[in-house]
Design a protein around this motif. Structure first.
Motif, PDB file in Angstrom:
ATOM      1  N   ALA A   1       0.861  -1.183   0.000  1.00 57.78           N
ATOM      2  CA  ALA A   1       0.000   0.000   0.000  1.00 57.78           C
ATOM      3  C   ALA A   1       0.893   1.228   0.000  1.00 57.78           C
ATOM      4  CB  ALA A   1      -0.919   0.005   1.217  1.00 57.78           C
ATOM      5  N   ILE A   2       0.717   2.085  -0.969  1.00 54.78           N
ATOM      6  CA  ILE A   2       1.509   3.319  -1.023  1.00 54.78           C
ATOM      7  C   ILE A   2       0.576   4.504  -0.774  1.00 54.78           C
ATOM      8  CG2 ILE A   2       3.361   2.450  -2.495  1.00 54.78           C
ATOM      9  CD1 ILE A   2       1.933   3.696  -4.908  1.00 54.78           C
ATOM     10  N   ALA A   3       0.927   5.307   0.215  1.00 57.42           N
ATOM     11  CA  ALA A   3       0.179   6.523   0.508  1.00 57.42           C
ATOM     12  C   ALA A   3       0.758   7.646  -0.345  1.00 57.42           C
ATOM     13  CB  ALA A   3       0.278   6.860   1.994  1.00 57.42           C
ATOM     14  N   CYS A   4      -0.071   8.257  -1.141  1.00 55.67           N
ATOM     15  CA  CYS A   4       0.395   9.191  -2.152  1.00 55.67           C
ATOM     16  C   CYS A   4      -0.007  10.625  -1.823  1.00 55.67           C
ATOM     17  CB  CYS A   4      -0.143   8.798  -3.522  1.00 55.67           C
ATOM     18  SG  CYS A   4       0.170   7.070  -3.958  1.00 55.67           S
ATOM     19  N   TRP A   5       0.694  11.543  -2.420  1.00 57.27           N
ATOM     20  CA  TRP A   5       0.498  12.964  -2.133  1.00 57.27           C
ATOM     21  C   TRP A   5      -0.859  13.472  -2.591  1.00 57.27           C
ATOM     22  CZ3 TRP A   5      -0.582  16.801  -5.655  1.00 57.27           C
ATOM     23  CH2 TRP A   5      -0.480  16.441  -7.004  1.00 57.27           C
ATOM     24  N   ASP A   6      -1.535  12.723  -3.482  1.00 60.33           N
ATOM     25  CA  ASP A   6      -2.766  13.211  -4.112  1.00 60.33           C
ATOM     26  C   ASP A   6      -4.033  12.733  -3.414  1.00 60.33           C
ATOM     27  OD1 ASP A   6      -2.622  10.566  -4.790  1.00 60.33           O
ATOM     28  OD2 ASP A   6      -2.910  10.852  -6.938  1.00 60.33           O
TER      29      ASP A   6
END
Length: 449
Positions: free
Chosen positions: A393-398
């Motif tokens: 799971a990658i938490a992204c800036w968007d």
């Protein structure tokens, strides 16, 4: 192998090969990632929106959502997350967008598709949450305390302020030890110096240890206002060492029980380089405390021994800076999120590439932050792996969390491990008629001193 059980605090297992290591586990059996959601390697599984029921239109200017996420211990079907929107000025001044909800905690159930905001919980400081390894409580970061709450929220069980001390000015980052007993908190004191405070999980005002960073590392000091410094605190597998990464490029390791300096990675081992970012390092969970993986700003990943202060091996040029990385115990690999919108999987021993995901292809809606802010902020602010290491799971800036499928690299022993974990409670693993080293393996405990 020793084992202590408590229905309210989970289960704690003590290693056989490394008896100094104690880890805590939830009381329930392992729950695997939902089978119906498993995709082909490299494919996107699901996209989760931060605060899905909240409209961001006409709510002020947001440059970046800084997001933190974590899979639930021993349950790969649940993710917790928190996020705060920021406006960034010249890459150095970060200001919260106050008209919007900051630091709300959201729980996602991937099996049922349900999600919701946890009541009465917020991160007043830089967004950070951590689920206690016992699976009973989780903590969030405040500017002057860490707020502890039961995972199963109940109005009759209010939140508790842990490690609260009015003498400091600002908590910066924290981490909970793998045995669930301690919180390590990095604070900026009134004297504008960094201090590391170690609190027992049940303590409120009394610190078990207070370490002034400047005494051990004279060159480490907070940036003066109005600059924003981002830090990342991590425990070693045996909870003996604490590593702190700084967005200024420093990475230090401290033996907190002895109040001793262990290593300044970029002065003692990797010379003429700096840390890529505060989250671009991790401990090797196969070792008690001395083996680490570090991504430097020369776009190379290093495997180092902090006790011996030497480099063990390094990767080829990764082709981009590393936003954040994590070590996967059972896959024996490193998963790194790169600034150029690629996810790379590397062998943990040789640091050779095993697999790559191009987010510009897999996630067509992903916009590169560099188009908006240059290199002032990362594309991926946090990375979390399932217990098996098969999903990331990658938490992204968007304002989104993207879950992707990684390669399955399990051998027969590893497949048997997760079948056993899904059927046997942690408290009963110690009773199985197996050699002690196999029990260590079932508990994912270190096997190298």
């Amino acid at each position: 192998m020793g084992l202590a059980a408590s229905s309210s605090k989970g289960y704690r297992a003590q290693g056989h090969a490394c008896p100094n290591v104690i880890k805590c586990y939830p009381s329930k059996t392992y729950t695997k990632f939902p089978v119906d959601k498993v995709k082909g390697q490299g494919e996107i599984i699901e996209i989760l929106n931060i605060l899905p029921n909240y409209s961001v239109q006409n709510s002020g200017v947001v440059d970046i959502w800084w997001t933190f996420c974590q899979f639930f211990p021993n349950n790969d079907g649940i993710i917790f997350s928190t996020s705060t929107p920021f406006q960034v000025f010249h890459g150095s001044v970060w200001r919260k967008v106050s008209p919007m909800p900051c630091g709300k905690v959201t729980q996602y159930n991937l099996k049922t598709g349900k999600c919701g905001t946890v009541p009465q919980t917020t991160c007043e400081g830089f967004p950070k949450l951590q689920i206690n390894p016992n699976g009973v409580r989780f903590t969030t970061l405040s500017t002057s305390s860490i707020i502890e709450q039961s995972v199963l929220y109940s109005p009759m069980a209010p939140t508790v302020q842990r490690a609260h001390d009015p003498t400091f000015t600002h908590y910066r980052d924290y981490s909970t030890s793998s045995d669930g007993n301690y919180h390590a908190i990095l604070a900026k004191t009134a004297a504008s110096v960094y201090a590391l405070y170690i609190f027992g999980s049940s303590s409120v005002l009394h610190a078990d240890a207070v370490i002034k960073i400047r005494d051990l590392y004279p060159n480490i000091s907070p940036l003066s206002a109005p600059h924003t410094e981002i830090e990342n605190v991590k425990w070693s597998p045996d909870n003996r060492h604490i590593a702190v990464g700084f967005s200024k490029g420093h990475l230090i390791v401290i033996d907190w029980r002895r109040n001793q300096r262990v290593c300044d990675v970029f002065q003692d081992i990797i010379l003429e380089c700096e840390l890529c970012g505060p989250g671009s390092f991790d401990f090797d969970a196969r070792s008690q405390h001395c083996i680490m993986f570090v991504a430097a700003n020369d776009m190379i990943l290093y495997r180092i021994n902090t006790d011996e202060k030497r480099m063990l091996c390094h990767s080829d040029d990764l082709g981009s800076f590393v936003d954040c990385l994590r070590y996967s115990y059972d896959s024996h690999c490193i998963v790194a999120a790169l600034f150029n919108l690629k996810i790379k999987v590397l062998d943990a021993d040789e640091l050779c590439p095993l697999f790559e995901i191009d987010l510009t292809v897999t996630c067509s809606d992903f916009e590169d932050i560099s188009v908006k802010l240059g290199s002032a902020a990362p594309n991926v602010t946090c990375l979390s792996l399932t217990t098996t290491g098969e999903q990331v799971a990658i938490a992204c800036w968007d304002r989104k969390i993207r879950i992707l499928q990684l390669p399955k690299v399990f051998n027969l022993q590893c497949l048997c491990k997760f079948v056993i974990l899904s059927l046997v409670q942690p408290s009963k693993i110690g009773r199985l008629p197996l050699p002690h080293l196999l029990k260590d393996y079932l508990y994912s405990l270190p096997f190298n001193p």
